[in-house]
Design a protein around this motif. Structure first.
Motif, mmCIF file in Angstrom:
data_model
loop_
_atom_site.group_PDB
_atom_site.id
_atom_site.type_symbol
_atom_site.label_atom_id
_atom_site.label_comp_id
_atom_site.label_asym_id
_atom_site.label_seq_id
_atom_site.Cartn_x
_atom_site.Cartn_y
_atom_site.Cartn_z
ATOM 1 N N LEU A 102 0.843 -1.196 0.000
ATOM 2 C CA LEU A 102 0.000 0.000 0.000
ATOM 3 C C LEU A 102 0.875 1.242 0.000
ATOM 4 C CD1 LEU A 102 -2.807 -0.954 2.549
ATOM 5 C CD2 LEU A 102 -2.946 -0.930 0.048
ATOM 6 N N VAL A 103 2.003 1.185 0.725
ATOM 7 C CA VAL A 103 2.908 2.330 0.839
ATOM 8 C C VAL A 103 4.294 1.927 0.346
ATOM 9 C CG1 VAL A 103 3.993 3.955 2.430
ATOM 10 C CG2 VAL A 103 1.623 3.240 2.818
ATOM 11 N N GLY A 104 4.811 2.721 -0.568
ATOM 12 C CA GLY A 104 6.145 2.475 -1.114
ATOM 13 C C GLY A 104 6.383 3.403 -2.288
ATOM 14 N N PRO A 105 7.532 3.326 -2.895
ATOM 15 C CA PRO A 105 7.824 4.158 -4.070
ATOM 16 C C PRO A 105 6.902 3.764 -5.232
ATOM 17 C CG PRO A 105 9.813 3.092 -3.226
ATOM 18 C CD PRO A 105 8.658 2.483 -2.521
ATOM 19 N N ARG A 106 6.334 4.747 -5.923
ATOM 20 C CA ARG A 106 5.467 4.448 -7.064
ATOM 21 C C ARG A 106 6.271 3.712 -8.132
ATOM 22 N NH1 ARG A 106 0.886 3.393 -7.468
ATOM 23 N NH2 ARG A 106 0.566 4.277 -9.516
ATOM 24 N N PRO A 107 5.724 2.619 -8.677
ATOM 25 C CA PRO A 107 6.469 1.854 -9.680
ATOM 26 C C PRO A 107 6.560 2.607 -11.008
ATOM 27 C CG PRO A 107 4.264 0.963 -9.422
ATOM 28 C CD PRO A 107 4.419 2.032 -8.372
ATOM 29 N N PRO A 129 7.302 -1.700 -4.534
ATOM 30 C CA PRO A 129 6.690 -0.430 -4.915
ATOM 31 C C PRO A 129 5.332 -0.310 -4.231
ATOM 32 C CG PRO A 129 6.516 -2.010 -6.710
ATOM 33 C CD PRO A 129 7.334 -2.665 -5.630
ATOM 34 N N GLY A 130 4.810 0.909 -4.178
ATOM 35 C CA GLY A 130 3.555 1.113 -3.469
ATOM 36 C C GLY A 130 2.535 1.917 -4.246
ATOM 37 N N ILE A 131 1.322 1.896 -3.731
ATOM 38 C CA ILE A 131 0.238 2.687 -4.314
ATOM 39 C C ILE A 131 0.415 4.152 -3.947
ATOM 40 C CG2 ILE A 131 -2.259 3.081 -4.303
ATOM 41 C CD1 ILE A 131 -2.626 0.069 -3.870
ATOM 42 N N THR A 132 0.858 4.407 -2.734
ATOM 43 C CA THR A 132 1.086 5.782 -2.297
ATOM 44 C C THR A 132 2.340 5.834 -1.432
ATOM 45 O OG1 THR A 132 0.052 7.767 -1.377
ATOM 46 C CG2 THR A 132 -0.294 5.699 -0.159
ATOM 47 N N VAL A 137 2.111 12.244 -1.484
ATOM 48 C CA VAL A 137 1.408 13.222 -0.644
ATOM 49 C C VAL A 137 2.080 14.591 -0.679
ATOM 50 C CG1 VAL A 137 0.395 11.428 0.823
ATOM 51 C CG2 VAL A 137 2.508 12.567 1.549
ATOM 52 N N GLN A 138 3.338 14.629 -1.171
ATOM 53 C CA GLN A 138 4.032 15.910 -1.317
ATOM 54 C C GLN A 138 4.011 16.417 -2.763
ATOM 55 O OE1 GLN A 138 7.999 15.556 0.337
ATOM 56 N NE2 GLN A 138 7.224 15.686 2.418
ATOM 57 N N ASN A 139 3.220 15.780 -3.618
ATOM 58 C CA ASN A 139 3.073 16.173 -5.028
ATOM 59 C C ASN A 139 4.377 16.122 -5.811
ATOM 60 O OD1 ASN A 139 0.245 16.708 -5.065
ATOM 61 N ND2 ASN A 139 0.670 18.556 -3.884
ATOM 62 N N ILE A 140 5.232 15.173 -5.509
ATOM 63 C CA ILE A 140 6.474 14.983 -6.256
ATOM 64 C C ILE A 140 6.215 13.841 -7.236
ATOM 65 C CG2 ILE A 140 8.912 14.345 -6.131
ATOM 66 C CD1 ILE A 140 8.814 15.461 -3.200
ATOM 67 N N ASP A 141 6.340 14.137 -8.522
ATOM 68 C CA ASP A 141 6.065 13.090 -9.505
ATOM 69 C C ASP A 141 7.340 12.652 -10.215
ATOM 70 O OD1 ASP A 141 6.592 14.923 -11.546
ATOM 71 O OD2 ASP A 141 4.491 15.389 -11.855
ATOM 72 N N MET A 142 7.188 11.849 -11.219
ATOM 73 C CA MET A 142 8.332 11.246 -11.904
ATOM 74 C C MET A 142 9.037 12.193 -12.863
ATOM 75 S SD MET A 142 7.046 7.363 -12.414
ATOM 76 C CE MET A 142 6.567 6.382 -10.990
ATOM 77 N N SER A 143 8.576 13.436 -12.958
ATOM 78 C CA SER A 143 9.225 14.412 -13.840
ATOM 79 C C SER A 143 10.511 14.957 -13.226
ATOM 80 C CB SER A 143 8.266 15.553 -14.178
ATOM 81 O OG SER A 143 7.958 16.299 -13.017
ATOM 82 N N TYR A 167 0.635 8.163 5.550
ATOM 83 C CA TYR A 167 0.635 8.317 4.087
ATOM 84 C C TYR A 167 -0.683 7.842 3.485
ATOM 85 C CZ TYR A 167 5.665 8.894 4.795
ATOM 86 O OH TYR A 167 6.899 9.311 5.223
ATOM 87 N N ILE A 168 -1.210 6.742 4.019
ATOM 88 C CA ILE A 168 -2.501 6.240 3.525
ATOM 89 C C ILE A 168 -3.596 7.248 3.834
ATOM 90 C CG2 ILE A 168 -4.266 4.455 3.811
ATOM 91 C CD1 ILE A 168 -1.921 2.468 4.312
ATOM 92 N N LEU A 169 -3.647 7.745 5.067
ATOM 93 C CA LEU A 169 -4.668 8.717 5.457
ATOM 94 C C LEU A 169 -4.568 9.987 4.621
ATOM 95 C CD1 LEU A 169 -6.966 9.592 7.345
ATOM 96 C CD2 LEU A 169 -5.210 10.462 8.910
ATOM 97 N N MET A 170 -3.352 10.488 4.429
ATOM 98 C CA MET A 170 -3.164 11.705 3.634
ATOM 99 C C MET A 170 -3.656 11.498 2.196
ATOM 100 S SD MET A 170 -2.040 13.962 5.689
ATOM 101 C CE MET A 170 -1.499 15.234 4.583
ATOM 102 N N THR A 171 -3.442 10.323 1.656
ATOM 103 C CA THR A 171 -3.903 10.021 0.303
ATOM 104 C C THR A 171 -5.425 9.964 0.256
ATOM 105 O OG1 THR A 171 -1.876 8.799 -0.147
ATOM 106 C CG2 THR A 171 -3.764 8.347 -1.584
ATOM 107 N N VAL A 172 -6.029 9.283 1.224
ATOM 108 C CA VAL A 172 -7.487 9.138 1.262
ATOM 109 C C VAL A 172 -8.183 10.490 1.406
ATOM 110 C CG1 VAL A 172 -9.418 8.191 2.611
ATOM 111 C CG2 VAL A 172 -7.438 6.754 2.080
ATOM 112 N N ILE A 173 -7.609 11.392 2.208
ATOM 113 C CA ILE A 173 -8.270 12.692 2.413
ATOM 114 C C ILE A 173 -7.906 13.719 1.336
ATOM 115 C CG2 ILE A 173 -8.581 12.363 4.886
ATOM 116 C CD1 ILE A 173 -6.269 14.307 5.349
#
Length: 183
Positions: A102-107, A129-132, A137-143, A167-173
């Motif tokens: 559920l939590v880890g680096p996005r693949p 790797p994780g879903i979130t 939650v800090q809006n850092i993407d693969m760019s 991290y899960i809670l922050m994603t859900v909200i």
């Protein structure tokens, strides 16, 4: 401990959320004709696995990182799914199978060579790797490969049960905007 939590959370998530997922599949059939999207991603120890998501872009969209895709590729349903993060629900199957947490680096994709290099240097592929996670939650993407790899490393080094659920809670909200696309 995290694997056990992942397994039961994914199992119960799939059991309780199947009606929502069924509705998305039916609406998705009318939206693109192909509501489920399967893509090969880089997993733990850089082994490939097939990530499952709800389709948010047109079927003919090139298989590149989201930030390299045009926002015109996103469907109306896809826009809603991305904003609500419902497009991620099928990844519970990947979590149940032990390919993701559920939590880890996005693949990432195998064609994201700069990111792969940055992540190899940081040992990011030593974990599932994780879903979130922290980057999401800090809006850092693969760019921003270096920043993403550094943030992933920070998350791995500071992972506690409290942070995992945070991290899960922050994603859900609603923290994080999801994967960025070119405007």
């Amino acid at each position: 401990m995290f694997r056990m939590i992942d397994f039961f959370a994914a199992l119960f998530g799939l059991l309780f959320l199947w009606p929502v997922m069924l509705i998305v599949v039916v609406i998705g059939l009318f939206d693109t004709g192909s509501p489920v999207f399967v893509q090969t991603r880089v997993g733990k120890n850089q082994k490939p696995f097939r990530l499952v998501k709800f389709r948010t872009m047109q079927k003919d969209t090139e298989s590149v990182a989201s930030h390299l895709s045009s926002s015109t590729s996103i469907t109306k349903l896809g826009s809603f799914l991305r904003k609500t993060k419902l497009d991620e629900l099928p990844q519970l199957i990947n979590v149940l199978k032990g390919e993701m947490s559920l939590v880890g680096p996005r693949p990432n994709l195998f064609n994201q060579e700069e990111l792969i290099e940055a992540r190899q240097a940081q040992g990011i592929y030593d974990v599932l790797p994780g879903i979130t996670g922290l980057a999401q939650v800090q809006n850092i993407d693969m760019s921003t490969p270096e920043l993403l790899a550094n943030t992933d490393r920070q998350m791995i080094e500071t992972m506690t049960l409290k942070n995992y659920f945070h991290y899960i809670l922050m994603t859900v909200i609603g923290s994080g905007r999801g994967d960025a696309v070119k405007k």
